[in-house]
Motif scaffolding. Sequence first.
Motif, mmCIF file in Angstrom:
data_model
loop_
_atom_site.group_PDB
_atom_site.id
_atom_site.type_symbol
_atom_site.label_atom_id
_atom_site.label_comp_id
_atom_site.label_asym_id
_atom_site.label_seq_id
_atom_site.Cartn_x
_atom_site.Cartn_y
_atom_site.Cartn_z
ATOM 1 N N ILE A 5 12.222 4.591 1.869
ATOM 2 C CA ILE A 5 13.196 3.692 1.513
ATOM 3 C C ILE A 5 12.599 2.777 -0.204
ATOM 4 O O ILE A 5 13.550 2.332 -0.982
ATOM 5 N N GLU A 52 1.275 -5.478 9.601
ATOM 6 C CA GLU A 52 2.447 -4.233 8.967
ATOM 7 C C GLU A 52 3.781 -4.234 8.743
ATOM 8 O O GLU A 52 4.120 -3.901 7.522
ATOM 9 N N GLN A 69 7.758 -2.884 -0.538
ATOM 10 C CA GLN A 69 9.183 -2.644 -1.133
ATOM 11 C C GLN A 69 9.541 -3.735 -2.410
ATOM 12 O O GLN A 69 10.079 -3.029 -2.659
ATOM 13 N N TYR A 73 3.230 5.858 -5.903
ATOM 14 C CA TYR A 73 3.517 5.920 -3.958
ATOM 15 C C TYR A 73 2.139 6.967 -3.391
ATOM 16 O O TYR A 73 1.771 6.649 -2.764
ATOM 17 N N PRO A 91 2.951 3.827 6.665
ATOM 18 C CA PRO A 91 3.911 4.230 7.714
ATOM 19 C C PRO A 91 5.220 5.598 6.570
ATOM 20 O O PRO A 91 5.202 5.350 5.851
ATOM 21 N N LEU A 150 8.329 5.612 4.402
ATOM 22 C CA LEU A 150 8.189 3.776 3.629
ATOM 23 C C LEU A 150 8.762 4.128 2.213
ATOM 24 O O LEU A 150 9.144 3.737 1.149
ATOM 25 N N LYS A 151 8.329 5.871 1.850
ATOM 26 C CA LYS A 151 8.735 5.787 0.602
ATOM 27 C C LYS A 151 10.087 6.580 0.271
ATOM 28 O O LYS A 151 10.227 5.840 -0.961
ATOM 29 N N GLN A 204 5.191 -3.473 5.123
ATOM 30 C CA GLN A 204 6.472 -2.476 4.125
ATOM 31 C C GLN A 204 7.129 -4.248 3.216
ATOM 32 O O GLN A 204 7.569 -2.871 2.390
ATOM 33 N N ILE A 223 8.568 6.457 -9.508
ATOM 34 C CA ILE A 223 8.281 5.405 -7.732
ATOM 35 C C ILE A 223 7.377 6.847 -6.917
ATOM 36 O O ILE A 223 6.144 6.232 -6.711
ATOM 37 N N PHE A 272 -0.547 -1.253 -0.497
ATOM 38 C CA PHE A 272 -0.066 -0.725 1.422
ATOM 39 C C PHE A 272 -1.435 -1.940 2.066
ATOM 40 O O PHE A 272 -1.157 -2.821 2.579
#
Lengths: 252, 188
Positions: free
Chosen positions: A69, B43, B51, B25, A63, A66-67, B47, B21, B33
Amino acid sequence: MKEKVKLFLESDILEKYLLGDTTKEETQKAERYIAMYPEVRETYDILQNNLETFANLYAKKTPEGLKEILLASAKKETMVSKRFMRYAVAASIAIMIFAGSSLFFWNQNKTLQEENTMVTNQIKYLEDNMKDQLADMRNQFIVLNNPSTKKYQVKGEREAKELKAIAYINPVKKLSYINVSNVPQLPEDKCFQMWAEVNGELVNLGVIKNFDEKDKLLALPYADKAVGYITIEPKGGNNTPSVDNIVANINY
Amino acid sequence: MSTLIERHIVSLLAEKDDKAISLLYENYGDTLFGVAYKVVKDEALAQDVLQESFIKIWKKADTYDASKAKLFTWLFRIVRNTSIDKLRSVNNKSDKEIQIDVSDVYNIGVKSINPEHLDIQENLDKIEDKYRIVLEALFFEGMTQQEASDELDIPLGTIKSRLKIGLRELGKIYGTTMSLLLLLNLLS
């Protein structure tokens, strides 16, 4: 291929290890086989690639936002870690100070306890000693002041002619004392020793030293018809009196 | 054998450089994810899982040993375990709610798989159901082989062999496609 490698590959340990589902023993075994046998390493690499391929099949667009966050979380974690490290260092120092001071106070306490025990023992010793001395003083007072006390002049004989002593005997109170007022000089390897024969037994009263305490009264064991002796003995005294060396008799 | 990007990410992680990071990502975010989503089937929860997983990755970076696992394998284990833990904790709180979520989101999960790299549905269809069911149960449901055997009513020996064959055959099924993709990526 070695039989045990074949058996290992046929087992499901490698697949479980791939997912991190192995027990501690299985993990050790898997890591040992991967390190030791190229064919196991190769299979493991293939499994890892296939796992990634399989996981990629389920890839899902992350989403928006998100990165950011995740980045913020990592930064926050770093700050928390640094703060924790600072606290940990401060806490470590505090613990060290506390441990050091505890050890210091424990040592102090131990030393004080030891000193306390020593002082208590000394007080007890002094108390006992004082009681003995008081009792002795009282007896001396009784002997010297009691009208029934008899006074005997003791003179030395032979090489101890200069020896002078006075014995005080009180048959009522059953106390006897002697005051040795003059002791002749003896060779360095000799000494005077006092004895008392009480009820047929010889009692060692000890070595007469320099007699600088000329006014001091020495207690003698009391018994009816007791006899006191002064002998010349080898330096340090003897266990039994040397009859030939008797230089004074005290009959009381 | 680790790739250059893997080594770069690992060294950045070790230096606690937050570029690690970003790179993680960009390179693994969608897949991880997807893994989290496949397990928790929600979803928002996925998330949260990602995290938590990234924080774990960040904190545990010094425990990663390249000789023991590829970076992705290590990341996968962390995300998978975090997802399973999250699912269990949510299930403990509200079993009923999760049941509804499961039935609601399962199909969405399949449909919304990243279509950018591969025609996922088509590729998923290439895996025989008997293998895919076992792989999913073990990879995403957090089941042990015994639990999968009980749940799917398949003998334990069959579970073991299907896992083994399914995993090893994946390479053959996707090997060509993945190689082409890799080549295209390199050329682009």
